[in-house]
Design a protein around this motif. Sequence first.
Motif, PDB file in Angstrom:
ATOM      1  N   GLU A 203     104.152 101.478  32.002  1.00 11.22           N
ATOM      2  CA  GLU A 203     103.823 102.134  30.729  1.00 11.22           C
ATOM      3  C   GLU A 203     105.079 102.338  29.885  1.00 11.22           C
ATOM      4  OE1 GLU A 203     100.247 101.567  31.143  1.00 11.22           O
ATOM      5  OE2 GLU A 203     100.715 102.863  29.445  1.00 11.22           O
ATOM      6  N   TYR A 204     106.115 102.880  30.518  1.00 12.06           N
ATOM      7  CA  TYR A 204     107.382 103.092  29.798  1.00 12.06           C
ATOM      8  C   TYR A 204     107.962 101.754  29.355  1.00 12.06           C
ATOM      9  CZ  TYR A 204     112.047 104.815  28.626  1.00 12.06           C
ATOM     10  OH  TYR A 204     113.200 105.113  27.954  1.00 12.06           O
ATOM     11  N   TYR A 205     107.909 100.774  30.249  1.00  9.59           N
ATOM     12  CA  TYR A 205     108.493  99.459  29.947  1.00  9.59           C
ATOM     13  C   TYR A 205     107.846  98.839  28.707  1.00  9.59           C
ATOM     14  CZ  TYR A 205     110.438  94.800  30.999  1.00  9.59           C
ATOM     15  OH  TYR A 205     111.109  93.605  30.947  1.00  9.59           O
ATOM     16  N   CYS A 206     106.513  98.853  28.673  1.00  8.98           N
ATOM     17  CA  CYS A 206     105.784  98.210  27.553  1.00  8.98           C
ATOM     18  C   CYS A 206     105.835  99.035  26.264  1.00  8.98           C
ATOM     19  CB  CYS A 206     104.325  97.975  27.940  1.00  8.98           C
ATOM     20  SG  CYS A 206     104.093  96.657  29.151  1.00  8.98           S
TER      21      CYS A 206
ATOM     22  N   ALA B 114     124.121  95.732  24.330  1.00  4.10           N
ATOM     23  CA  ALA B 114     123.995  95.555  25.779  1.00  4.10           C
ATOM     24  C   ALA B 114     123.961  96.898  26.510  1.00  4.10           C
ATOM     25  CB  ALA B 114     125.140  94.692  26.303  1.00  4.10           C
ATOM     26  N   GLU B 115     124.832  97.806  26.102  1.00  2.00           N
ATOM     27  CA  GLU B 115     124.941  99.086  26.801  1.00  2.00           C
ATOM     28  C   GLU B 115     123.673  99.923  26.620  1.00  2.00           C
ATOM     29  OE1 GLU B 115     128.332 102.590  27.070  1.00  2.00           O
ATOM     30  OE2 GLU B 115     128.837 100.649  26.183  1.00  2.00           O
ATOM     31  N   ALA B 116     123.169  99.971  25.375  1.00  2.11           N
ATOM     32  CA  ALA B 116     121.948 100.753  25.110  1.00  2.11           C
ATOM     33  C   ALA B 116     120.763 100.177  25.869  1.00  2.11           C
ATOM     34  CB  ALA B 116     121.653 100.771  23.607  1.00  2.11           C
ATOM     35  N   ILE B 117     120.683  98.841  25.917  1.00  2.00           N
ATOM     36  CA  ILE B 117     119.534  98.191  26.555  1.00  2.00           C
ATOM     37  C   ILE B 117     119.595  98.332  28.073  1.00  2.00           C
ATOM     38  CG2 ILE B 117     118.448  95.946  27.001  1.00  2.00           C
ATOM     39  CD1 ILE B 117     119.146  95.250  24.015  1.00  2.00           C
ATOM     40  N   THR B 118     120.726  97.987  28.681  1.00  2.79           N
ATOM     41  CA  THR B 118     120.816  98.093  30.142  1.00  2.79           C
ATOM     42  C   THR B 118     120.841  99.559  30.577  1.00  2.79           C
ATOM     43  OG1 THR B 118     123.236  97.919  30.102  1.00  2.79           O
ATOM     44  CG2 THR B 118     122.007  95.874  30.361  1.00  2.79           C
ATOM     45  N   GLY B 119     121.356 100.441  29.722  1.00  2.00           N
ATOM     46  CA  GLY B 119     121.396 101.868  30.045  1.00  2.00           C
ATOM     47  C   GLY B 119     120.020 102.504  30.119  1.00  2.00           C
ATOM     48  N   ASP B 120     119.017 101.828  29.544  1.00  4.05           N
ATOM     49  CA  ASP B 120     117.648 102.369  29.568  1.00  4.05           C
ATOM     50  C   ASP B 120     116.905 101.985  30.858  1.00  4.05           C
ATOM     51  OD1 ASP B 120     115.467 103.761  28.284  1.00  4.05           O
ATOM     52  OD2 ASP B 120     114.542 101.824  27.844  1.00  4.05           O
ATOM     53  N   ILE B 121     117.440 101.034  31.619  1.00  7.35           N
ATOM     54  CA  ILE B 121     116.739 100.542  32.814  1.00  7.35           C
ATOM     55  C   ILE B 121     116.389 101.664  33.800  1.00  7.35           C
ATOM     56  CG2 ILE B 121     116.902  99.006  34.830  1.00  7.35           C
ATOM     57  CD1 ILE B 121     118.470  97.020  33.109  1.00  7.35           C
ATOM     58  N   PRO B 122     117.338 102.608  34.104  1.00  6.36           N
ATOM     59  CA  PRO B 122     116.995 103.672  35.063  1.00  6.36           C
ATOM     60  C   PRO B 122     115.832 104.563  34.616  1.00  6.36           C
ATOM     61  CG  PRO B 122     119.369 103.553  34.727  1.00  6.36           C
ATOM     62  CD  PRO B 122     118.750 102.677  33.685  1.00  6.36           C
ATOM     63  N   ASN B 123     115.475 104.497  33.315  1.00  4.61           N
ATOM     64  CA  ASN B 123     114.342 105.290  32.836  1.00  4.61           C
ATOM     65  C   ASN B 123     112.986 104.732  33.269  1.00  4.61           C
ATOM     66  OD1 ASN B 123     115.943 107.200  31.506  1.00  4.61           O
ATOM     67  ND2 ASN B 123     116.136 105.895  29.697  1.00  4.61           N
ATOM     68  N   TYR B 124     112.953 103.467  33.750  1.00  2.46           N
ATOM     69  CA  TYR B 124     111.660 102.917  34.177  1.00  2.46           C
ATOM     70  C   TYR B 124     111.685 102.274  35.562  1.00  2.46           C
ATOM     71  CZ  TYR B 124     113.544  98.520  32.257  1.00  2.46           C
ATOM     72  OH  TYR B 124     114.329  97.429  31.980  1.00  2.46           O
ATOM     73  N   THR B 125     112.868 102.027  36.124  1.00  2.00           N
ATOM     74  CA  THR B 125     112.864 101.410  37.460  1.00  2.00           C
ATOM     75  C   THR B 125     114.186 101.626  38.181  1.00  2.00           C
ATOM     76  OG1 THR B 125     112.336  99.387  38.691  1.00  2.00           O
ATOM     77  CG2 THR B 125     113.761  99.135  36.759  1.00  2.00           C
ATOM     78  N   ASP B 126     114.117 101.585  39.520  1.00  2.00           N
ATOM     79  CA  ASP B 126     115.327 101.577  40.344  1.00  2.00           C
ATOM     80  C   ASP B 126     115.533 100.199  40.973  1.00  2.00           C
ATOM     81  OD1 ASP B 126     113.099 101.838  41.948  1.00  2.00           O
ATOM     82  OD2 ASP B 126     113.909 103.419  43.215  1.00  2.00           O
ATOM     83  N   ILE B 127     114.813  99.213  40.452  1.00  2.00           N
ATOM     84  CA  ILE B 127     114.968  97.831  40.921  1.00  2.00           C
ATOM     85  C   ILE B 127     116.134  97.191  40.160  1.00  2.00           C
ATOM     86  CG2 ILE B 127     113.881  95.543  41.036  1.00  2.00           C
ATOM     87  CD1 ILE B 127     111.159  97.044  40.978  1.00  2.00           C
TER      88      ILE B 127
ATOM     89  N   GLY C  51      95.681  88.079  49.188  1.00  2.00           N
ATOM     90  CA  GLY C  51      96.197  89.292  49.809  1.00  2.00           C
ATOM     91  C   GLY C  51      97.710  89.367  49.892  1.00  2.00           C
ATOM     92  N   SER C  52      98.404  88.283  49.514  1.00  2.00           N
ATOM     93  CA  SER C  52      99.867  88.293  49.588  1.00  2.00           C
ATOM     94  C   SER C  52     100.463  89.065  48.412  1.00  2.00           C
ATOM     95  CB  SER C  52     100.408  86.865  49.617  1.00  2.00           C
ATOM     96  OG  SER C  52     100.093  86.186  48.426  1.00  2.00           O
ATOM     97  N   GLN C  53     101.695  89.519  48.590  1.00  2.00           N
ATOM     98  CA  GLN C  53     102.392  90.282  47.568  1.00  2.00           C
ATOM     99  C   GLN C  53     103.070  89.343  46.564  1.00  2.00           C
ATOM    100  OE1 GLN C  53     102.793  93.826  47.199  1.00  2.00           O
ATOM    101  NE2 GLN C  53     100.975  93.654  48.473  1.00  2.00           N
ATOM    102  N   PRO C  54     103.179  89.774  45.307  1.00  2.00           N
ATOM    103  CA  PRO C  54     103.908  88.962  44.334  1.00  2.00           C
ATOM    104  C   PRO C  54     105.411  89.024  44.607  1.00  2.00           C
ATOM    105  CG  PRO C  54     103.294  91.056  43.335  1.00  2.00           C
ATOM    106  CD  PRO C  54     102.659  91.028  44.700  1.00  2.00           C
ATOM    107  N   THR C  55     106.122  87.959  44.269  1.00  2.39           N
ATOM    108  CA  THR C  55     107.585  87.954  44.397  1.00  2.39           C
ATOM    109  C   THR C  55     108.198  89.006  43.478  1.00  2.39           C
ATOM    110  OG1 THR C  55     107.512  85.586  44.859  1.00  2.39           O
ATOM    111  CG2 THR C  55     109.645  86.492  44.212  1.00  2.39           C
ATOM    112  N   TYR C  56     107.620  89.125  42.282  1.00  2.92           N
ATOM    113  CA  TYR C  56     108.157  90.061  41.276  1.00  2.92           C
ATOM    114  C   TYR C  56     107.078  91.055  40.868  1.00  2.92           C
ATOM    115  CZ  TYR C  56     111.731  86.471  41.133  1.00  2.92           C
ATOM    116  OH  TYR C  56     112.706  85.584  41.497  1.00  2.92           O
ATOM    117  N   VAL C  57     107.451  92.323  40.839  1.00  2.75           N
ATOM    118  CA  VAL C  57     106.510  93.365  40.426  1.00  2.75           C
ATOM    119  C   VAL C  57     106.316  93.318  38.903  1.00  2.75           C
ATOM    120  CG1 VAL C  57     108.259  95.182  40.204  1.00  2.75           C
ATOM    121  CG2 VAL C  57     105.910  95.791  40.799  1.00  2.75           C
TER     122      VAL C  57
END
Lengths: 103, 103
Positions: free
Chosen positions: B19-22, B79-92, B52-58
């Motif tokens: 939801e956050y990502y989109c 770059a900094e603003a964009i990559t800095g937002d990643i922890p707001n939606y995933t720890d991957i 029944g198998s898992q996807p390679t990428y979530v």
Amino acid sequence: MIKISVFYPNDEGKTFDMEYYCNKHIPMVQEKLGAQCKGVAVEQGLGGAQPGSQPTYVAMGHLYFDSVEAFQSAFGPHAEAITGDIPNYTDIRPTIQISEVKI
Amino acid sequence: MIKISVFYPNDEGKTFDMEYYCNKHIPMVQEKLGAQCKGVAVEQGLGGAQPGSQPTYVAMGHLYFDSVEAFQSAFGPHAEAITGDIPNYTDIRPTIQISEVKI
């Protein structure tokens, strides 16, 4: 909408014939799958995030369908013909993923 | 046309807020990149080739540009603003690939 992605890993010493893939394999797949296949996309790997790095995948092919069921009913009868064509353009063992298109 | 693909591996115990990502991340990225970004796409992994198998990428996110140079000039300043937002939606930790669009 769902997307079937076929990933061809960039394995050392393997080959991939992009000309055959784009001009023979994909048109054959589209012809076999018919109108249930809503779209196709093909990409060739250029590199990774770091300058000079190798791409994870040397090639990717994508097929779009309205649902997983639509894919299965279209693909099932032609699975042998489609997968049997793979050795004509690559010796890479592809990875397949089914995804839901969100945007 | 080139495509920047951001792959989020389906690692055990990791989370991804679609939801956050989109609704937050991708619109912010588009706003920062401006008109040089010719399109975006987002997919959520459903499964692999075997039932029944898992996807390679979530999840996968894709950005389209006319050239690698166009991507670099649009992305660099943000770059900094964009990559800095990643922890707001995933720890991957995502994998990135640059590809040439063939079809």
